[in-house]
Design an enzyme around this catalytic site. Structure first.
Site, PDB file in Angstrom:
ATOM      1  N   HIS A  22       0.845  -1.204   0.000  1.00  0.00           N
ATOM      2  CA  HIS A  22       0.000   0.000   0.000  1.00  0.00           C
ATOM      3  C   HIS A  22       0.879   1.253   0.000  1.00  0.00           C
ATOM      4  O   HIS A  22       1.781   1.376   0.844  1.00  0.00           O
ATOM      5  CB  HIS A  22      -0.876   0.036   1.246  1.00  0.00           C
ATOM      6  N   GLU A 201      -8.330 -12.189   6.670  1.00  0.00           N
ATOM      7  CA  GLU A 201      -7.272 -11.642   7.536  1.00  0.00           C
ATOM      8  C   GLU A 201      -7.902 -11.320   8.896  1.00  0.00           C
ATOM      9  O   GLU A 201      -7.661 -12.021   9.871  1.00  0.00           O
ATOM     10  CB  GLU A 201      -6.675 -10.379   6.904  1.00  0.00           C
ATOM     11  N   ASP A 279       3.027  -5.707   2.396  1.00  0.00           N
ATOM     12  CA  ASP A 279       1.820  -4.956   2.768  1.00  0.00           C
ATOM     13  C   ASP A 279       2.175  -3.490   3.043  1.00  0.00           C
ATOM     14  O   ASP A 279       1.471  -2.585   2.628  1.00  0.00           O
ATOM     15  CB  ASP A 279       1.141  -5.568   4.000  1.00  0.00           C
TER      16      ASP A 279
HETATM   17 ZN   LIG Z   1      -3.163  -4.926   2.355  1.00  0.00          ZN
END
Ligand SMILES: [Zn+2]
Length: 339
Positions: A22, A201, A279
């Site tokens: 991200h 998640e 991530d």
């Molecule tokens: Zn993510």
């Protein structure tokens, strides 16, 4: 291959693919410097990094706010993207798909197309400076309405020939079922946009089932809680869905207690298609090389595993086949002879 004092390879120089990162979790200190903030390393970590262990995914998402606050102007978006590509290149990444939610970068008055112009300018500058290639994934958000998310899908369509390679569903999984945004992803499929979606998640197999059935993604962000259901594991395999696994990020938000408890090795041994990703590179101070070192230390992964999962990443990248062959050849060249 460089090795550290414990004998674990460094992995910085091996070619790598990253499909799940991200932009707003990966604001580099060098970008802040270029924007006129001379912030030191200690203050940078204190302000922009989330706690090593967050009690919930929501706590982690709140830790992104200082980065988001910066990323509200065209220069900030352009420079943040360019500096992220430099960081990826120095980590040995040769192809990345970088995601962000354009409608969260309008606090300074930018229109959605102005956000895209700034980010794609930074992308082009970063690719030119580093020689790596990268594509953009635009995120719809679970806690936003279809009316707020639909323009993101149309934006992805308009910018598809200018850096966008697909769309994603992100945000607070536990509090916001994907069903509310089903129409948004129907639109993405109508437009032929490749789809990935965060699921499995902060919530378990039911959330994965919902996302697989309703959003019909080609890849799943995380998907690690598939390990709780043999049915879901079988479904993921039967549909050839690719899991974008981010082990350290899952530990940070408390999905698993310790690195050794993470199911990535089990999922790998069971033949699931998966890639290894960070991530975030700032909200968690992480690199892909560091993640590989952890996998090598904890699960004994060697070049064979890393090459196989990087080749899977290329296979499931949102790229034309013509561009995949060259990436695969570079991976085999970089990893094939080493173990
Ligand atoms: Zn993510």
């Amino acid at each position: 291959m460089l090795v550290d004092v414990t004998g674990t390879p460094d992995f910085t120089r091996q070619p790598k693919i990253e499909l799940h990162i991200h932009l707003d979790c990966s604001l580099m200190r060098s970008a802040l410097h270029r924007l006129g903030d001379p912030i030191g390393e200690t203050d940078f970590r204190r302000i922009y990094t989330a706690p090593e262990r967050c009690s919930t995914l929501l706590t982690y998402l709140m830790a992104i706010e200082p980065s988001c606050a910066v990323l509200q102007t065209a220069p900030a978006l352009r420079i943040a993207m360019e500096e992220l590509l430099r960081a990826l290149a120095s980590d040995g990444v040769i192809y990345a798909e970088i995601r962000f939610a354009p409608h969260t970068h309008q606090g300074g008055g930018l229109g959605l197309d102005e956000v895209m112009a700034a980010v794609t300018d930074g992308l082009a500058a970063g690719m030119e400076a580093t020689g790596i290639t990268a594509g953009l994934l635009l995120c719809a958000l679970r806690d936003y309405t279809p009316e707020q998310n639909l323009p993101v899908i149309d934006l992805a369509h308009r910018w598809r020939d200018r850096g966008v390679v697909g769309v994603d569903l992100a945000g607070d999984e536990a509090g916001h079922p994907a069903a509310a945004n089903r129409s948004v992803f129907n639109r993405a499929h109508e437009l032929g946009l490749p789809v990935t979606a965060h699921a499995g998640e902060a919530a378990g197999p039911d959330s994965l089932r919902e996302v697989i059935d309703l959003l019909r993604p080609a890849r799943i962000g995380h998907g690690v809680r598939a390990i709780e259901s043999e049915d879901i594991l079988a479904e993921i395999k039967a549909r050839n869905l690719h899991l974008e696994i981010c082990p350290s990020s899952n530990i940070q938000v408390g999905v698993f207690g310790a690195y050794g408890d993470h199911p990535v090795d089990q999922l790998s041994r069971r033949g699931l298609s998966l890639s290894i990703n960070t991530d975030a590179r700032t909200v968690a101070p992480l690199s892909l090389s560091l993640e590989y070192r952890r996998l090598a230390k904890c699960f004994g992964w060697r070049a064979g595993e890393f090459l196989a999962h990087n080749l899977e990443a290329v296979r499931h990248a949102f790229l034309p086949a013509s561009e995949k062959a060259g990436l695969s050849a570079r991976l085999i060249d970089g990893w094939g002879a080493r173990d």
